[in-house]
Enzyme design. Structure first.
Site, short mmCIF file in Angstrom:
data_model
loop_
_atom_site.label_atom_id
_atom_site.label_comp_id
_atom_site.label_asym_id
_atom_site.label_seq_id
_atom_site.Cartn_x
_atom_site.Cartn_y
_atom_site.Cartn_z
N ASP A 1 0.84 -1.19 0.00
CA ASP A 1 0.00 0.00 0.00
C ASP A 1 0.88 1.24 0.00
O ASP A 1 1.79 1.35 0.83
CB ASP A 1 -0.93 -0.01 1.23
CG ASP A 1 -2.10 0.94 1.06
OD1 ASP A 1 -2.41 1.32 -0.10
OD2 ASP A 1 -2.71 1.31 2.07
N HIS B 1 -4.47 13.84 1.45
CA HIS B 1 -4.62 13.00 2.65
C HIS B 1 -3.36 13.16 3.53
O HIS B 1 -3.48 13.38 4.74
CB HIS B 1 -4.79 11.54 2.22
CG HIS B 1 -4.78 10.55 3.35
ND1 HIS B 1 -5.84 10.39 4.21
CD2 HIS B 1 -3.82 9.69 3.77
CE1 HIS B 1 -5.55 9.45 5.10
NE2 HIS B 1 -4.33 9.00 4.85
N GLU C 1 -10.58 3.83 4.20
CA GLU C 1 -9.75 4.67 3.33
C GLU C 1 -10.13 4.33 1.89
O GLU C 1 -10.05 3.17 1.48
CB GLU C 1 -8.26 4.42 3.56
CG GLU C 1 -7.77 4.95 4.90
CD GLU C 1 -6.26 4.85 5.10
OE1 GLU C 1 -5.61 4.08 4.36
OE2 GLU C 1 -5.75 5.54 6.00
N GLU D 1 -9.31 4.07 -1.79
CA GLU D 1 -8.09 3.96 -2.61
C GLU D 1 -8.44 3.26 -3.91
O GLU D 1 -9.52 2.70 -4.07
CB GLU D 1 -7.03 3.12 -1.87
CG GLU D 1 -6.71 3.61 -0.47
CD GLU D 1 -5.47 2.96 0.14
OE1 GLU D 1 -4.69 2.32 -0.61
OE2 GLU D 1 -5.29 3.09 1.36
N ASP E 1 -9.08 0.37 2.40
CA ASP E 1 -8.07 0.00 3.40
C ASP E 1 -8.64 0.31 4.78
O ASP E 1 -8.38 1.37 5.35
CB ASP E 1 -6.79 0.79 3.11
CG ASP E 1 -5.70 0.52 4.13
OD1 ASP E 1 -5.76 -0.51 4.82
OD2 ASP E 1 -4.78 1.36 4.24
N ARG F 1 -7.80 3.46 13.80
CA ARG F 1 -6.91 4.59 14.09
C ARG F 1 -6.30 4.52 15.49
O ARG F 1 -5.19 5.01 15.72
CB ARG F 1 -7.68 5.91 13.94
CG ARG F 1 -8.31 6.11 12.58
CD ARG F 1 -7.27 6.16 11.50
NE ARG F 1 -7.88 6.37 10.18
CZ ARG F 1 -7.24 6.17 9.04
NH1 ARG F 1 -6.00 5.74 9.04
NH2 ARG F 1 -7.84 6.38 7.89
N GLN G 1 -3.61 1.93 15.42
CA GLN G 1 -2.54 2.50 14.60
C GLN G 1 -1.72 3.53 15.41
O GLN G 1 -0.48 3.52 15.36
CB GLN G 1 -3.17 3.19 13.37
CG GLN G 1 -2.18 3.66 12.34
CD GLN G 1 -2.89 4.24 11.10
OE1 GLN G 1 -4.11 4.33 11.04
NE2 GLN G 1 -2.11 4.62 10.11
N LYS H 1 -4.23 -2.33 10.26
CA LYS H 1 -4.65 -2.43 8.86
C LYS H 1 -4.85 -3.88 8.40
O LYS H 1 -5.58 -4.13 7.45
CB LYS H 1 -3.56 -1.83 7.97
CG LYS H 1 -3.18 -0.40 8.32
CD LYS H 1 -3.89 0.56 7.44
CE LYS H 1 -3.38 1.98 7.60
NZ LYS H 1 -4.20 2.91 6.83
N THR I 1 -8.98 -5.83 4.15
CA THR I 1 -8.91 -4.90 3.02
C THR I 1 -9.95 -5.40 2.03
O THR I 1 -10.05 -6.61 1.80
CB THR I 1 -7.51 -4.93 2.36
OG1 THR I 1 -6.54 -4.61 3.36
CG2 THR I 1 -7.41 -3.92 1.22
N GLU J 1 -10.13 12.33 8.25
CA GLU J 1 -10.08 13.67 7.68
C GLU J 1 -11.41 14.40 7.85
O GLU J 1 -11.45 15.55 8.28
CB GLU J 1 -9.73 13.57 6.18
CG GLU J 1 -8.31 13.11 5.94
CD GLU J 1 -8.15 12.48 4.56
OE1 GLU J 1 -7.87 13.23 3.63
OE2 GLU J 1 -8.33 11.25 4.43
CA CA Z 1 -3.94 3.13 3.10
#
Ligand code: CA
Length: 431
Positions: free
Chosen positions: A138, A145, A208, A210, A242, A246, A249, A262, A266, A378
């Site tokens: 990834d 972002h 996320e 992507e 993804d 948080r 993480q 993560k 996915t 975000e």
């Molecule tokens: Ca990602």
């Protein structure tokens, strides 16, 4: 540079009426491949082509329709359900197969009476991953972002000094990639400010938005790819979610980067849209004034002329209480800081061997405006500004029962609109 051919002709129509339906993702100009079977049948997976609201079954099509001699060997791996075997044949084979499918599905095709018997409504199909994914990397090409998330941690210095020089990436987990459906909330080590670390279900679960690029052909270990070669390895694109915890993480990521935050899930969309199909939507790759130009190993004439892709991206949310989904954001793949060919060239630049069926994620593709954030991190400013939803609900992060749906399509003057379809996942309570 001529990247388009007869298969992109906007006047081209299919004998399958739904391929001409307004807003369809799968007109005859698209022809994405995927792995499917009749829902509930338990039959072996087959490779099919999405056309309108139907799937053309390539196992049946290979057996029941005449095909030009040159096409028959290319159909063999597809008829056997082996997309990776087909990918390994390389770009000339991919182009020849696309041309043959375009002819076979076009109005007036002599194959129509045979192929009519090889269709299954998409509503009656269940989908699988397009192929076994050996490795998943990834990247972090979404500069908006990177800036927004960077500002949350380092208000004065949001971008790290390497960002505009190196396509940043990390090695992801391939075994937990799926096509969506149920996504179980992970448990993990959490530490809110000052607390002792504890083990609990994530409270800051996020998505996320992507894109995922499938590598078509392998490179030899120890043999880096030039940009021109890298371009030629790219097989097709899917949407990629993804999923990210948080809070896990935030505690685990230093110093080696994302891990359990993560690797629990996915999700990708099941139809692989080829780079050939995307040709009308390619755009010049440029850098903002004053930014460094890519180093020579990440530069090529084709990349400058047409390395970027105009792909319109959307995130939708449907909570358990909602009757219909609401759109959370729109953004465009044109805002990526690095092109897909640059990701392949960079990945192989140390001699690392990519293989057929490897998946490369772009990183979160947010737009320049705050409402174009492609994650809740975000949109809710790290949870400080919960989103107000219709019906009075609010969200900082995902709750159990929330469904996230990613969609994408391409539009351009003189081209027929194509889409990537969608991928959806629904959060289930931690076990
Ligand atoms: Ca990602």
């Amino acid at each position: 540079m001529h990247l388009t051919d007869n298969t992109h002709d906007p006047k081209l129509k299919s004998w399958i009426a739904s391929a001409q339906a307004a807003g369809t993702d799968f007109p005859i100009q698209n022809l994405p491949l995927g792995r499917f079977r009749r829902a509930g049948s338990g039959e072996p997976w087959r490779i099919g082509v999405a056309i309108g609201d139907q799937v053309l079954d390539l196992k049946l099509a290979a057996a029941q329709s005449p095909w030009p001699d040159a096409v028959r060997p290319l159909l063999e791996p597809l008829a056997a359900g082996d997309l990776k075997g087909f990918m390994a044949l390389g770009r000339p084979a991919w182009k020849a197969m696309r041309a043959a499918l375009s002819t076979a599905l076009a109005e007036g095709s002599e194959q129509a009476p045979f192929l009519e018997l090889c269709l299954l409504p998409q509503a009656q199909a269940e989908m699988a991953l397009p192929c076994a994914i050996g490795d998943y990397t990834d990247f972090y090409t979404g500069i908006h972002h990177a800036l927004t998330v960077g500002r949350q941690m380092r208000p004065d210095n949001p971008l790290l000094p390497n960002y505009k020089w190196v396509p940043i990436g990390y090695h992801g987990r391939a075994s937990s990639i799926g096509i969506g459906g149920a996504v179980t909330r992970p448990r993990g080590q959490l530490r809110s400010s000052g607390d002792a670390p504890h083990f609990a279900p994530s409270k800051r679960l996020d998505y996320e938005l992507e894109l995922g690029a499938f590598v078509g052909t392998s490179n030899e270990l120890g043999r880096p790819l030039s940009m021109a070669e890298a371009e030629d390895r790219l097989f097709g694109l899917v949407l990629l979610n993804d999923w990210s915890a948080r809070d896990i993480q935030g505690w685990e990521y230093q110093p080696l980067g994302p891990f359990l935050a993560k690797s629990f899930a996915t999700s990708i969309s099941p139809w692989v849209v080829s780079f050939e199909a995307l040709a009308p939507f390619r755009r010049p790759f440029t850098r903002p004034e004053g930014d460094p130009q890519p180093l020579p190993y990440l530069d090529s004439p084709l990349n400058r002329e047409a390395g970027a892709f105009d792909i319109r991206l959307e995130v939708w949310l449907k909570t358990a209480k909602m009757e219909r989904a609401v759109r959370l954001s729109t953004s465009n793949a044109l805002d990526a800081y690095w092109t897909l060919a640059q990701l392949v060239a960079h990945h192989t630049s140390n001699g690392c061997n990519l293989q057929s069926g490897d998946l490369l994620g772009t990183g979160t593709l947010s737009g320049p405006n705050p409402e174009q954030g492609a994650s809740l991190l975000e949109l809710s400013q790290g949870g400080k500004q919960p989103l107000a939803l219709p019906g009075g609900e609010t969200r900082s992060f995902l709750e159990d029962g929330d469904e996230i749906i990613l969609r994408a399509h391409c539009e351009a003057p003189g081209a027929v609109r194509i889409g990537l379809g969608s991928v959806s996942g629904t959060i289930q309570a931690a076990v």
